[in-house]
Design a protein around this motif. Structure first.
Motif, PDB file in Angstrom:
ATOM      1  N   SER A  15       5.601  73.741  43.647  1.00 49.22           N
ATOM      2  CA  SER A  15       5.729  74.274  45.005  1.00 49.22           C
ATOM      3  C   SER A  15       5.300  73.227  46.026  1.00 49.22           C
ATOM      4  CB  SER A  15       4.867  75.532  45.165  1.00 49.22           C
ATOM      5  OG  SER A  15       5.278  76.552  44.284  1.00 49.22           O
ATOM      6  N   VAL A  19       0.638  79.540  47.750  1.00 45.11           N
ATOM      7  CA  VAL A  19       0.380  79.510  46.317  1.00 45.11           C
ATOM      8  C   VAL A  19      -1.006  80.066  46.043  1.00 45.11           C
ATOM      9  CG1 VAL A  19       1.876  77.519  45.904  1.00 45.11           C
ATOM     10  CG2 VAL A  19      -0.538  77.152  46.433  1.00 45.11           C
ATOM     11  N   THR A  43       4.761  80.325  44.952  1.00 44.23           N
ATOM     12  CA  THR A  43       4.841  80.965  43.641  1.00 44.23           C
ATOM     13  C   THR A  43       4.992  82.480  43.802  1.00 44.23           C
ATOM     14  OG1 THR A  43       2.424  80.935  43.624  1.00 44.23           O
ATOM     15  CG2 THR A  43       3.546  79.182  42.430  1.00 44.23           C
TER      16      THR A  43
END
Length: 414
Positions: free
Chosen positions: A89, A111, A133
């Motif tokens: 990411s 995240v 995520t």
């Protein structure tokens, strides 16, 4: 299935002059095959699936169409990019910023393992693109801090890996709350049944760009295997490192425990050694990736957390201390090397126990290549005495030189 001849310039793909100018400024000269195939389809607003191996430029193939299509007059989240790991990411976020230099596009990285407050504040400041995520995205949706009702683009990056690590329900939940009129781009190294099922459920007549059969493992990687009993792997690792003297190497293990145990054994004697696996806190993992990219870490003991997507150009060697559980994991691991320059060769060595011959054969069938046996100076030296001697080594250190060669690690084995 879409097929496309690789054009000479990015302008030939349909990208606007302002985007092409950015690419010229940052040194992007010609599109890779996956970019040439996917970008024109994505610019038409069609759902699309891009299948290609690691290291082929998949990120730019979805970033550039999004950057061109964003409506900067809107103060809503217009694009969502889902990735399987925090590290990937972050890499996608950095590349998005680079590829949109000067375009005033605001991205927010969301995240787990990091404070949620700054991420919420970033969303409140009218972010155009959210990258993160699945777990943290759902968390922010539940907090009513992230609204996807007006999202126009959804990207599932490394979709097969996300499904492998159990994100299927999270992905389906996220897609169910997105705007009905959004474009979905799915990027994956493999298209097995779980990925196909996800595509059938959430994509509308997707166009496919399949480059998975093109050089499954790049030709600039020399690949070897070495048959070794489980208890003799550690002395073999020492001998391979001595023989190869890598500029930077990643030693892949199947489990977090194994990676940590090897780190504890080697770090006592060898400088510039580090480890990365799922038990480390996010700040520790970030530090390892940073050290790798800056050339400060020479040897990394890792699990497959760095096998997918993480782009580190300095890796010269991959050592599979444990043979990977799947053929595709092998491809992703080995794809970490051979990127030092256009004419440099990476080297990969896979340790295979006598019981794992079938697993090696499956890998060779997948990549359509017979691995060579690794040349050892004295292949019959793995006696119990040597295993004991390795534990008794007193001088086990390196001295970094300007050309990054591996100098004397220890003086004598006797």
């Amino acid at each position: 299935m879409e097929k496309s001849e690789s054009p000479q310039t990015f302008a030939d793909l349909g990208l606007e002059p302002r985007i092409v100018k950015v690419l010229e400024q940052i040194g992007f000269t010609a599109p890779t095959p996956i970019q040439a195939g996917l970008i024109p389809v994505a610019l038409r607003g069609l759902d699309c699936i891009g299948q290609a191996r690691t290291g082929t430029g998949k990120t730019a193939s979805f970033v550039l169409p999004i950057a061109q299509g964003l409506d900067m007059s809107l103060e809503t989240v217009q694009a969502l990019i889902l990735c399987p790991t925090r590290e990937l990411s972050e890499q996608v976020d950095n590349e998005f910023k680079l590829l949109s230099t000067g375009l005033k596009i605001d991205t927010v990285l969301v995240v787990g393992g990091r404070p949620v407050g700054p991420q919420i504040r970033g969303l409140q400041q009218c972010a155009n693109v959210v990258i993160g995520t699945p777990g943290r995205v759902i968390d922010l949706i539940q907090r009513k801090a992230l609204d996807l009702k007006h999202v126009r683009y959804v990207v599932l990056d490394e979709a097969d890996r996300m499904l492998d690590i159990g994100f299927r329900k999270d992905i389906e939940r996220i897609l169910s709350v997105c705007s009905e009129k959004h474009q979905t781009m799915l990027l994956s190294a493999t298209l097995d049944e779980p990925v196909e099922k996800l595509a059938r459920k959430f994509m509308h007549n997707p166009r496919r760009i399949d480059l998975s059969e093109d050089s499954v493992v790049v030709e600039t990687i020399q690949q070897y295997f070495c048959t070794v009993e489980e208890r003799k792997k550690f002395p073999l690792l020492v001998r391979v490192l001595l023989k190869e003297r890598p500029a930077q190497a990643i030693v892949f293990c199947r489990t977090k425990r194994r990676a940590q145990q090897l780190y504890e054994r080697l770090s006592k004697r060898l400088p510039e050694v580090t480890a990365i696996h799922g038990d480390l806190q996010q700040r520790q993992r970030d530090k390892v990736i940073k050290r790798l990219r800056e050339g400060q870490a020479r040897l990394v003991l890792a699990t497959d957390i760095v096998g997918r997507g993480i782009d580190i150009s300095g890796i010269s060697h991959i050592i599979n201390y444990d043979i990977p559980e799947s053929c595709d994991d092998y491809i992703h691991r080995v794809g970490r090397t051979g990127r030092l320059s256009s004419n440099s060769e990476g080297r990969a060595v896979t340790f295979v126990t006598p019981e794992q011959g079938g697993e090696l054969t499956r890998i060779e069938m997948r990549i359509n290549t017979l691995l060579e046996e690794y040349p050892l100076d004295n292949p019959d030296a793995f006696e119990s005495r040597e295993v004991q001697v390795v534990e008794e080594i007193e001088v086990f250190e390196t001295k970094r030189t300007e050309d990054s060669e591996w100098d004397e690690i220890f003086t004598e084995l006797t």
